[in-house]
Design an enzyme around this catalytic site. Structure first.
Site, PDB file in Angstrom:
ATOM      1  N   CYS A 250       0.915  -6.373  -8.454  1.00  0.00           N
ATOM      2  CA  CYS A 250       0.911  -5.993  -7.190  1.00  0.00           C
ATOM      3  C   CYS A 250       1.727  -7.557  -6.647  1.00  0.00           C
ATOM      4  CB  CYS A 250      -0.228  -5.859  -6.227  1.00  0.00           C
ATOM      5  SG  CYS A 250      -1.685  -7.145  -6.506  1.00  0.00           S
ATOM      6  N   HIS A 301      -5.477  -7.084  -3.722  1.00  0.00           N
ATOM      7  CA  HIS A 301      -4.127  -6.186  -3.602  1.00  0.00           C
ATOM      8  C   HIS A 301      -3.246  -6.749  -2.398  1.00  0.00           C
ATOM      9  CE1 HIS A 301      -1.639  -2.907  -4.925  1.00  0.00           C
ATOM     10  NE2 HIS A 301      -1.675  -2.499  -3.622  1.00  0.00           N
ATOM     11  N   HIS A 313       4.490  -0.735  -3.213  1.00  0.00           N
ATOM     12  CA  HIS A 313       3.643  -1.748  -3.923  1.00  0.00           C
ATOM     13  C   HIS A 313       3.561  -1.255  -5.387  1.00  0.00           C
ATOM     14  CE1 HIS A 313      -0.328   1.003  -3.319  1.00  0.00           C
ATOM     15  NE2 HIS A 313       0.952   1.725  -3.357  1.00  0.00           N
TER      16      HIS A 313
END
Length: 341
Positions: A250, A301, A313
């Site tokens: 991420c 994240h 993402h």
């Protein structure tokens, strides 16, 4: 601690901590349970991966602090050396001046007038005395500045020694933490592989979700450039610790996208949270970064907003880079940062 001892290159060699191997969960009894187990293990691995990335980012900073402190010590040592040389150069002149003053060899303007034979003679004598006084004051000023410079340099060296020692200790602890976290991550990924092997074809399809190849209009500027680059990575696999160009995690995707736009970010969602300015959910603009986790201290994240309530993402293991809703991915939304603009 001597300057030479601090400037010397230090090898960090902590004793690695031993991680306890992850215990595999009980085998699932249904397909939905298998998928839930996989998602749970993936989240744990994601958190450990972020722990590792943050520690590595912090280690880079501490090593940079150590190098800067050593450079300051070296500069201070050279400055003190030069100042001491100037101090010695003018010490003799200042000492001679002080001795002459004590013995009465310095004449003032009145004595020059009394011993002169004419007004012109007085002016000549007074002018010469002014030159001598100016020279003597210049020598005294330079001597004083040299002494002060040497004193300041010693203080800078002492401060550099302290900062170098602190940075070294912090780097050694972080190196030990990284060793342990790498072992933890390896154990989590082993468990994740076991969970993946239990997924059915439908589970894997449900995990990936629908494919979105739609066109999204990016704004002008660096944020828009980063958004275009991030969207261009759709379909590429998720790999722990990867930052492109063939695979991403991420924070690696965000780093890669913004680097292409000329903006430097660290490879850690927690560290990235320290950049830019906070924006509310109602103020989101394309290119803003959205952060997820259990709390600000446990961010694990990051995604990029692309407008219309959607993000792009690198979601999780087994899922390629994709678009999603802001609340997609089953994580708790924590906040957003605008990196540029």
């Amino acid at each position: 601690m001597s300057v030479a001892a601090v400037v010397a290159v230090v090898t960090f060699s902590p004793t690695p901590a031993l991680a306890q191997p992850a215990q595999p969960p009980a085998p699932p009894t249904t397909a939905s349970e298998a998928l839930q187990q996989y998602n749970d293990v993936a989240k744990r691995a994601e958190q450990v991966n972020e722990d590792l990335l943050k520690a590595q980012t912090d280690l880079q900073a501490r090593n940079a602090d150590f190098d800067k402190a050593n450079a300051d010590v070296a500069m201070a040592a050279e400055t003190e050396k030069q100042a001491k040389a100037l101090e010695e150069q003018f010490r003799g002149q200042v000492d001679a001046l002080a001795s002459a003053s004590f013995q009465g060899a310095r004449f003032n303007k009145i004595s020059a007038l009394l011993t002169g034979s004419s007004a012109d003679d007085f002016l000549e004598r007074a002018s010469a005395l002014n030159v001598l006084a100016s020279d003597n004051q210049d020598a005294l000023d330079k001597y004083t500045r040299a002494v002060a410079t040497a004193t300041d340099a010693r203080k800078l060296a002492e401060d550099g020694q302290r900062r170098a020692a602190e940075a070294k200790a912090a780097a050694e602890k972080l190196t030990a933490d990284i060793t342990k976290t790498q072992q933890d991550l390896k154990a989590q990924l082993t468990t994740l592989d076991q969970a993946r092997s239990r997924l059915s074809a439908k589970d894997k399809s449900d995990l990936v979700g629908p494919v979105d190849d739609g066109v999204y209009l990016a704004p002008s500027g660096s944020a828009g450039k980063a958004m275009d680059v991030a969207l261009a990575q759709r379909g590429k696999p998720y790999v722990w610790g990867a930052e492109g160009p063939g695979s991403f995690d991420c924070s690696g995707l965000v780093l890669y996208a913004y680097r292409a736009a000329g903006v430097s970010l660290p490879h850690s969602s927690r560290a990235q949270y320290g950049y830019g300015k906070s924006v509310s959910r109602s103020e989101l603009q394309p290119g803003d970064l959205l952060f997820y986790g259990g709390s600000v201290g446990s961010i694990h994240h990051v995604a990029m907003y692309i407008g219309g309530g959607k993000i792009v993402h690198a979601s999780t293991s087994g899922v390629p880079v994709k678009t999603d809703s802001i609340d997609g991915g089953g994580r708790d939304y924590l906040g957003a940062k605008r990196i540029v603009g």
